[in-house]
Scaffold this motif. Structure first.
Motif, PDB file in Angstrom:
ATOM      1  N   LEU A   1       0.580  -1.299  -0.071  1.00  0.00           N
ATOM      2  CA  LEU A   1      -0.353  -0.071   0.094  1.00  0.00           C
ATOM      3  C   LEU A   1       0.929   1.149   0.394  1.00  0.00           C
ATOM      4  O   LEU A   1       0.368   2.264  -1.036  1.00  0.00           O
ATOM      5  N   ILE A   2       1.889   1.356   0.922  1.00  0.00           N
ATOM      6  CA  ILE A   2       2.752   2.096   0.590  1.00  0.00           C
ATOM      7  C   ILE A   2       3.571   2.621  -0.558  1.00  0.00           C
ATOM      8  O   ILE A   2       3.645   3.726  -0.879  1.00  0.00           O
ATOM      9  N   LYS A   3       3.791   1.806  -1.100  1.00  0.00           N
ATOM     10  CA  LYS A   3       4.626   1.580  -2.657  1.00  0.00           C
ATOM     11  C   LYS A   3       3.369   2.514  -3.487  1.00  0.00           C
ATOM     12  O   LYS A   3       3.609   2.696  -4.351  1.00  0.00           O
ATOM     13  N   LEU A   4       2.059   1.494  -3.929  1.00  0.00           N
ATOM     14  CA  LEU A   4       0.963   1.618  -4.651  1.00  0.00           C
ATOM     15  C   LEU A   4       0.526   3.535  -4.224  1.00  0.00           C
ATOM     16  O   LEU A   4       0.169   3.833  -5.560  1.00  0.00           O
ATOM     17  N   ILE A   5       0.151   4.240  -2.912  1.00  0.00           N
ATOM     18  CA  ILE A   5       0.574   5.186  -2.501  1.00  0.00           C
ATOM     19  C   ILE A   5       1.201   6.293  -3.068  1.00  0.00           C
ATOM     20  O   ILE A   5       1.007   6.844  -4.258  1.00  0.00           O
TER      21      ILE A   5
ATOM     22  N   THR B   1       7.338  -2.742 -12.411  1.00  0.00           N
ATOM     23  CA  THR B   1       8.254  -2.165 -11.715  1.00  0.00           C
ATOM     24  C   THR B   1       8.984  -0.958 -11.174  1.00  0.00           C
ATOM     25  O   THR B   1       9.696  -0.680 -10.518  1.00  0.00           O
ATOM     26  N   ILE B   2       7.898  -0.616 -11.410  1.00  0.00           N
ATOM     27  CA  ILE B   2       8.181   0.982 -11.720  1.00  0.00           C
ATOM     28  C   ILE B   2       7.427   1.741  -9.856  1.00  0.00           C
ATOM     29  O   ILE B   2       8.128   2.397  -9.418  1.00  0.00           O
ATOM     30  N   GLY B   3       6.769   0.580  -9.663  1.00  0.00           N
ATOM     31  CA  GLY B   3       6.364   0.804  -7.870  1.00  0.00           C
ATOM     32  C   GLY B   3       7.175   0.330  -7.021  1.00  0.00           C
ATOM     33  O   GLY B   3       7.369   0.467  -6.212  1.00  0.00           O
ATOM     34  N   SER B   4       8.094  -1.170  -7.995  1.00  0.00           N
ATOM     35  CA  SER B   4       9.114  -1.481  -7.178  1.00  0.00           C
ATOM     36  C   SER B   4      10.274  -0.130  -6.415  1.00  0.00           C
ATOM     37  O   SER B   4      11.443  -0.508  -5.845  1.00  0.00           O
TER      38      SER B   4
ATOM     39  N   PHE C   1      10.315   3.104  -5.768  1.00  0.00           N
ATOM     40  CA  PHE C   1       9.748   3.242  -4.367  1.00  0.00           C
ATOM     41  C   PHE C   1      10.191   2.431  -3.272  1.00  0.00           C
ATOM     42  O   PHE C   1       9.747   1.161  -3.116  1.00  0.00           O
ATOM     43  N   PRO C   2      10.293   3.665  -1.597  1.00  0.00           N
ATOM     44  CA  PRO C   2      10.329   3.054  -0.317  1.00  0.00           C
ATOM     45  C   PRO C   2       9.548   2.067  -0.011  1.00  0.00           C
ATOM     46  O   PRO C   2       8.458   2.726  -0.364  1.00  0.00           O
ATOM     47  N   ALA C   3      10.133   0.927   0.585  1.00  0.00           N
ATOM     48  CA  ALA C   3       9.176   0.479   1.108  1.00  0.00           C
ATOM     49  C   ALA C   3       8.710   1.288   2.914  1.00  0.00           C
ATOM     50  O   ALA C   3       6.919   0.921   3.506  1.00  0.00           O
ATOM     51  N   THR C   4       9.092   1.671   3.231  1.00  0.00           N
ATOM     52  CA  THR C   4       8.888   3.064   4.112  1.00  0.00           C
ATOM     53  C   THR C   4       8.652   5.027   3.155  1.00  0.00           C
ATOM     54  O   THR C   4       9.249   4.891   2.553  1.00  0.00           O
TER      55      THR C   4
ATOM     56  N   PHE D   1      10.908   9.788  -2.698  1.00  0.00           N
ATOM     57  CA  PHE D   1      10.310  10.261  -2.762  1.00  0.00           C
ATOM     58  C   PHE D   1       9.950  11.037  -4.248  1.00  0.00           C
ATOM     59  O   PHE D   1       9.552  10.583  -5.406  1.00  0.00           O
ATOM     60  N   TRP D   2      10.852  11.827  -3.715  1.00  0.00           N
ATOM     61  CA  TRP D   2      11.298  13.664  -4.651  1.00  0.00           C
ATOM     62  C   TRP D   2      11.572  12.913  -5.841  1.00  0.00           C
ATOM     63  O   TRP D   2      12.022  13.741  -6.894  1.00  0.00           O
ATOM     64  N   LYS D   3      12.674  12.094  -5.113  1.00  0.00           N
ATOM     65  CA  LYS D   3      14.350  11.786  -6.036  1.00  0.00           C
ATOM     66  C   LYS D   3      13.448  10.950  -7.427  1.00  0.00           C
ATOM     67  O   LYS D   3      13.623  10.953  -8.031  1.00  0.00           O
ATOM     68  N   MET D   4      12.074  10.452  -6.804  1.00  0.00           N
ATOM     69  CA  MET D   4      12.069   8.690  -7.892  1.00  0.00           C
ATOM     70  C   MET D   4      11.272   9.730  -9.111  1.00  0.00           C
ATOM     71  O   MET D   4      11.164   9.575 -10.463  1.00  0.00           O
TER      72      MET D   4
END
Length: 455
Positions: free
Chosen positions: A5-9, A366-369, A371-374, A380-383
């Motif tokens: 959910l954190i990655k999805l959001i 792949t794109i979602g992965s 992002f960090p798990a926390t 977030f901004w770097k990605m």
């Protein structure tokens, strides 16, 4: 589930920002030149929408769709993915896209790409301003690198400290380092404290360097345990933070890279013979306490071959260099970082047209992965900045149905003084749409195949 959910959001928030501003770039130039925008949507809305409204005395309907594959800015008098051919049969109106001079239509079409690229540079600049830059200088990584057999065949040796190439010194250990080495004709190293040089071809396959198991090179980080999770096999065996792994199943362990090399074959054995998984997961571990005392423990690894330890990081052994930027200095630094990111991404596109490159394509999974798990605003901004660069580049590709396809036809019109026929534009739009759909299917199919373990 929480990690998912954190990655999805994060993914949805990032895509929302990028898509909204991308379509806003088209919207801005359309309004600037008096072109009517009939529909402005975040995400696509086939069959139904989540939200929609039309302000009083406005020609534009605003809304939010349910399919997060992109956004939609429907510009009057333009052949796009809506395939609204009925409108094109009507007499040309002064507020239509097709009524405007080619240079204005060109700016409208590149507006989205321009906004995405400028947004990426701005985000990178603000990252530099707020967080600065932290890295371990490559030449100060005194333990050196651990290389795979392919690298050793080229002349590298475990423990070599990478310094630079024929063009100058390398900065730090990132994906860009692999890219620079792949193009180098000479790599300078420190071997046992003495300078040495390795001659290379200048055209190593970057994809092979990154995808090989083990990879081309990894920093040597001593196998010192950072911390141990409670109620895990490692904790029950008496391991604590600061202890050092010495051997696993009789194989000597001098670094976390060596530890990973020992676990790799175990994973292969479990896949080959699932019935023997309990036997495979039972390992003998020799570890050394901070006092110098050594213990041997029989440990049952988890199904994902974990024992409940956290590895030490580069920062545990090397001094991290921090660079701060004031408000004026952050913009040149951010622009340089963004430009280098774009150059690297464009250069890597050559591998997409190879068999291995096609397999490396990734979809939303792949794109979602990435992002960090926390939740971490820095990452977030770097990605988001990185995705903005990808979105800008992909959209400017000369494929019909993408912004770059429209730009290509507009440049043709400006050079030849002839407009492509509407029939040609409609056919090209269908072809482009089919190409994009095929790429989406391949990329997301790759995600599924990786998830089930086929790739």
């Amino acid at each position: 589930m929480a990690i998912f959910l954190i990655k999805l959001i994060q993914l949805l928030l990032s895509l929302s920002i990028l898509v909204l501003l991308h379509e806003g770039g088209h919207f801005f130039f359309a309004k600037l030149f008096g072109v009517r925008v009939e529909k402005f949507y975040l995400f696509f809305d086939p069959w139904f929408h989540i939200f929609e409204f039309k302000p009083k005395n406005s020609d534009t309907t605003y809304g939010i769709g349910w399919l997060p594959l992109g956004g939609y800015c429907k510009i009057a008098g333009m052949i796009d993915e809506s395939f609204d051919t009925e409108q094109m049969k009507q007499p040309v109106q002064p507020w239509e896209f097709r009524a405007k001079p080619a240079w204005q239509r060109l700016l409208i079409m590149i507006g989205g790409v321009l906004v995405n690229f400028l947004l990426a540079l701005f985000i990178y600049s603000m990252i530099m301003f707020h967080w600065g830059e932290d890295y371990v200088p490559l030449k100060e990584m005194s333990y050196g690198m651990k290389f795979n057999q392919e690298a050793k065949d080229l002349g590298f040796r475990d423990g070599d400290v990478i310094v630079g190439n024929e063009k100058g010194e390398f900065k730090d250990f990132t994906g860009d380092l692999f890219r620079k080495i792949s193009r180098s004709t000479r790599v300078d190293v420190l071997r046992n404290g003495k300078p040495a040089s390795i001659a290379l071809s200048g055209d190593l396959n970057l994809l092979d360097m990154l995808q090989h198991e083990p990879p081309f090179m990894r920093p040597i980080i001593p196998a010192v345990i950072d911390s141990v999770l409670p109620n895990t096999p490692a904790a029950e065996a008496g391991m604590t933070g600061g202890d050092k792994l010495i051997a696993v199943n009789g194989d000597s362990i001098d670094s976390w890279a060596a530890f990973a090399d020992v676990l790799g074959p175990l994973q292969d054995q479990m896949l080959a013979k699932p019935a023997d998984s309990l036997k495979v997961r039972q390992v003998s571990v020799v570890f050394e306490h901070k006092t110098g005392q050594r213990d041997t423990a029989q440990i049952m690894l988890s199904q994902d071959l974990k024992m409940g330890i956290f590895m030490s990081s580069l920062a545990s052994f090397y001094k991290v260099k921090h660079v701060s930027y004031n408000f004026l200095d952050c913009f040149p630094a951010g622009i340089k970082y963004g430009w280098n990111t774009l150059k690297g991404y464009v250069s890597d596109m050559q591998y997409v047209f190879t068999a291995d490159g096609a397999k490396s394509l990734g979809g939303f999974g792949t794109i979602g992965s990435i992002f960090p798990a926390t939740w971490d605003w820095y990452l977030f901004w770097k990605m988001t900045a990185f995705l903005s660069i990808i979105l800008a580049f992909m959209n400017i590709l000369p494929i019909p149905a993408l912004d770059g396809g429209h730009v290509l036809f507009l440049l043709y019109e400006m050079i030849t003084r002839r407009k492509p026929s509407e029939r040609f534009m409609i056919v090209a739009e269908y072809i482009g749409f089919a190409i994009i759909l095929l790429l989406l299917i391949v990329a997301n199919l790759n995600d599924v195949l990786r998830w089930i373990g086929v790739m």
